[in-house]
Scaffold this active site. Structure first.
Site, short mmCIF file in Angstrom:
data_model
loop_
_atom_site.label_atom_id
_atom_site.label_comp_id
_atom_site.label_asym_id
_atom_site.label_seq_id
_atom_site.Cartn_x
_atom_site.Cartn_y
_atom_site.Cartn_z
N SER A 106 0.86 -1.18 0.00
CA SER A 106 0.00 0.00 0.00
C SER A 106 0.89 1.23 0.00
O SER A 106 2.01 1.19 0.53
CB SER A 106 -0.89 0.00 1.24
OG SER A 106 -1.50 1.27 1.44
N SER A 107 0.40 2.31 -0.58
CA SER A 107 1.21 3.53 -0.62
C SER A 107 1.47 4.10 0.77
O SER A 107 2.37 4.92 0.93
CB SER A 107 0.53 4.58 -1.50
OG SER A 107 -0.78 4.87 -1.03
N CYS A 108 0.72 3.64 1.78
CA CYS A 108 0.95 4.14 3.14
C CYS A 108 2.24 3.60 3.75
O CYS A 108 2.61 3.99 4.86
CB CYS A 108 -0.24 3.82 4.04
SG CYS A 108 -0.43 2.07 4.42
N TYR A 135 -1.21 -0.65 10.07
CA TYR A 135 -1.44 -1.28 8.77
C TYR A 135 -0.19 -1.20 7.91
O TYR A 135 0.21 -2.18 7.27
CB TYR A 135 -2.61 -0.59 8.08
CG TYR A 135 -2.92 -1.10 6.70
CD1 TYR A 135 -3.58 -2.31 6.52
CD2 TYR A 135 -2.59 -0.36 5.57
CE1 TYR A 135 -3.88 -2.78 5.24
CE2 TYR A 135 -2.89 -0.82 4.29
CZ TYR A 135 -3.53 -2.04 4.14
OH TYR A 135 -3.82 -2.50 2.88
N LYS A 139 2.25 -4.20 6.22
CA LYS A 139 2.54 -4.28 4.79
C LYS A 139 4.04 -4.24 4.51
O LYS A 139 4.54 -4.94 3.62
CB LYS A 139 1.82 -3.14 4.05
CG LYS A 139 0.32 -3.35 3.94
CD LYS A 139 0.00 -4.61 3.17
CE LYS A 139 -1.46 -4.84 2.96
NZ LYS A 139 -1.74 -6.08 2.20
N HIS A 178 -12.69 4.03 2.40
CA HIS A 178 -11.78 5.06 1.92
C HIS A 178 -12.57 6.21 1.30
O HIS A 178 -13.79 6.16 1.19
CB HIS A 178 -10.80 4.46 0.90
CG HIS A 178 -9.81 3.53 1.51
ND1 HIS A 178 -9.86 2.17 1.33
CD2 HIS A 178 -8.75 3.76 2.32
CE1 HIS A 178 -8.86 1.59 1.98
NE2 HIS A 178 -8.17 2.53 2.59
#
Length: 317
Positions: A106-108, A135, A139, A178
Site C-alpha cells: 500500500s502507498s501508506c 497497517y 505491509k 476510503h
C-alpha cells in the site's frame, strides 16, 4: 495443463478485479476460497490448503483494509490480521513449493513527509503517517518477507505498491471506507434525503493519486509476466517492489466536487477541518513500471461514473 492461480481475497475490490482479468486470459485456472472456508490468519488452515491444492502462483490480495476512521479505532486488528495473513500465506506457499507470488502493499508504507512523486527508494526513509501506522508496518513486513525468501531460497516473490484504489466491489461503509466510496455513499444518501449540505472530513487540501482497480489488475498481470532476470536485476536497488499509480494527483476538495457532480448532488460541501487530513500529499512515482510497458487506461471521471453505477446496482446486497 493450465497453471493454478490462487487469488487470496477474491471477493474484495482488488481480488475480484484480478478474477475478471484472468477470466480473459488463456492458460490459467483461478482458485479461490471464501473467508468462511479458509481462514488466512490460521497457519494450520493455510498449510492444509497449499498441500491439497497444488498451486502454481499466488496473488495475495487478502487484507484487512479501511479508511482513517477504521485505522484509528481498530489498530490492533489491522496489524495482527495483516501480519498473520502475510506470514501464513507467504511461508506456506514457500513450504509447498510455490515459486511465484505477488504481494500487495500500500502507498501508506512510505514516510508521511517525503519527496513527491514518491519513488520506491523512499521506503523506510522516514516516519510513517500515525493514522495508519499499524497497517503500514504489516505491509512493510510482507514486502520484507518476500525479499527475504527470494534472497535465502531463490523464490520469485514480487511486491507491488498500489496507489489509492477505487472501483467495483469497494467498501462503501459510511465510516470504515476510503474517501471515494465514502463520498459516493454520502452524496447519494444526501441527494435521496434532500439534504442541502454534505460534510467532507478534513480541510480538503490533502493531495491523492487515484487508480481504477481494473487498471491495477492489468498492471499486476504485466508485472508477473516480466522475465525474472529483468525484474530482479532492475528492482534490487528498490527493495523488490514496484509502484503502481496513475501518474497524477488531485486534492480531496477536487475529488469531492467531481463525485458530487457524478452523483448529481446539487448542495453545498462543508469541509470539517477538525477531522484529520492524513498524509499531506501522496503521489507515487510510477515511472519505472511505465518504462516496462504499462500505462493506465481508465480516466478518473469515467471510472467514477462506472463506480457509481456499480454502487447503485449493488448497494442493497
Amino acid at each position: 495443463m493450465k497453471k493454478r492461480i490462487f487469488i487470496a481475497g477474491h471477493r474484495g475490490m482488488v481480488g475480484s478485479a484480478l478474477v475478471r482479468a484472468f477470466n480473459n486470459i488463456e492458460g490459467f485456472q483461478v482458485v479461490t476460497r471464501a473467508r468462511a472456508d479458509l481462514d488466512l490468519t490460521s497457519q494450520a488452515a493455510v498449510n492444509d490448503f497449499f498441500i491439497n491444492e497444488k498451486i502454481d502462483a499466488v496473488y495475495l490480495a487478502a487484507a484487512r483494509v479501511g479508511g482513517i476512521y477504521a485505522n484509528a479505532n481498530f489498530p490492533a486488528n489491522f496489524i495482527y490480521e495483516n501480519l498473520s495473513i502475510a506470514n501464513n500465506v507467504i511461508h506456506e506457499a514457500f513450504s509447498s513449493g510455490v515459486k511465484k507470488l505477488l504481494f500487495f502493499g500500500s502507498s501508506c508504507i512510505y514516510p508521511r513527509v517525503t519527496s513527491q512523486p514518491i519513488p520506491e527508494s523512499a521506503l523506510l526513509q522516514g516516519s510513517l503517517e500515525p493514522t495508519n501506522e499499524p497497517y503500514a508496518i504489516a505491509k512493510i513486513a510482507g514486502i520484507k518477507l518476500c525479499e527475504s525468501y527470494n534472497r535465502q531460497y531463490g523464490t520469485d516473490y514480487r511486491s507491488v505498491m498500489p496507489t489509492n484504489l477505487y472501483g467495483p466491489n469497494d467498501n462503501f461503509h459510511p465510516r470504515n471506507s476510503h474517501v471515494i466510496p465514502a463520498l459516493i455513499r454520502r452524496f447519494h444518501e444526501a441527494k435521496i434525503n434532500g439534504d442541502t449540505k454534505v460534510e467532507v472530513w478534513g480541510s480538503g487540501s490533502a493531495m491523492r493519486d487515484f487508480l481504477h482497480v481494473d487498471d491495477l489488475a492489468q498492471a499486476c498481470v504485466h508485472v508477473m509476466q516480466l522475465p525474472e532476470d529483468i525484474y530482479s536485476n532492475e528492482v534490487e536497488a528498490m527493495a523488490s517492489h514496484i509502484n503502481i499509480g496513475s501518474g497524477s494527483d488531485c486534492s480531496i476538495r477536487e475529488i469531492a466536487e467531481k463525485i458530487a457532480q457524478v452523483v448529481g448532488f446539487p448542495g453545498e460541501l462543508f469541509f470539517n477541518s477538525s477531522m484529520p487530513d492524513g498524509t499531506p500529499r501522496k503521489l507515487l512515482d510510477a515511472s519505472f513500471l511505465n518504462s516496462l510497458g504499462w500505462q493506465p487506461n481508465i480516466q478518473l471521471e469515467v471510472g467514477l461514473k462506472e463506480t457509481y453505477k456499480w454502487f447503485l446496482a449493488n448497494k442493497h446486497k
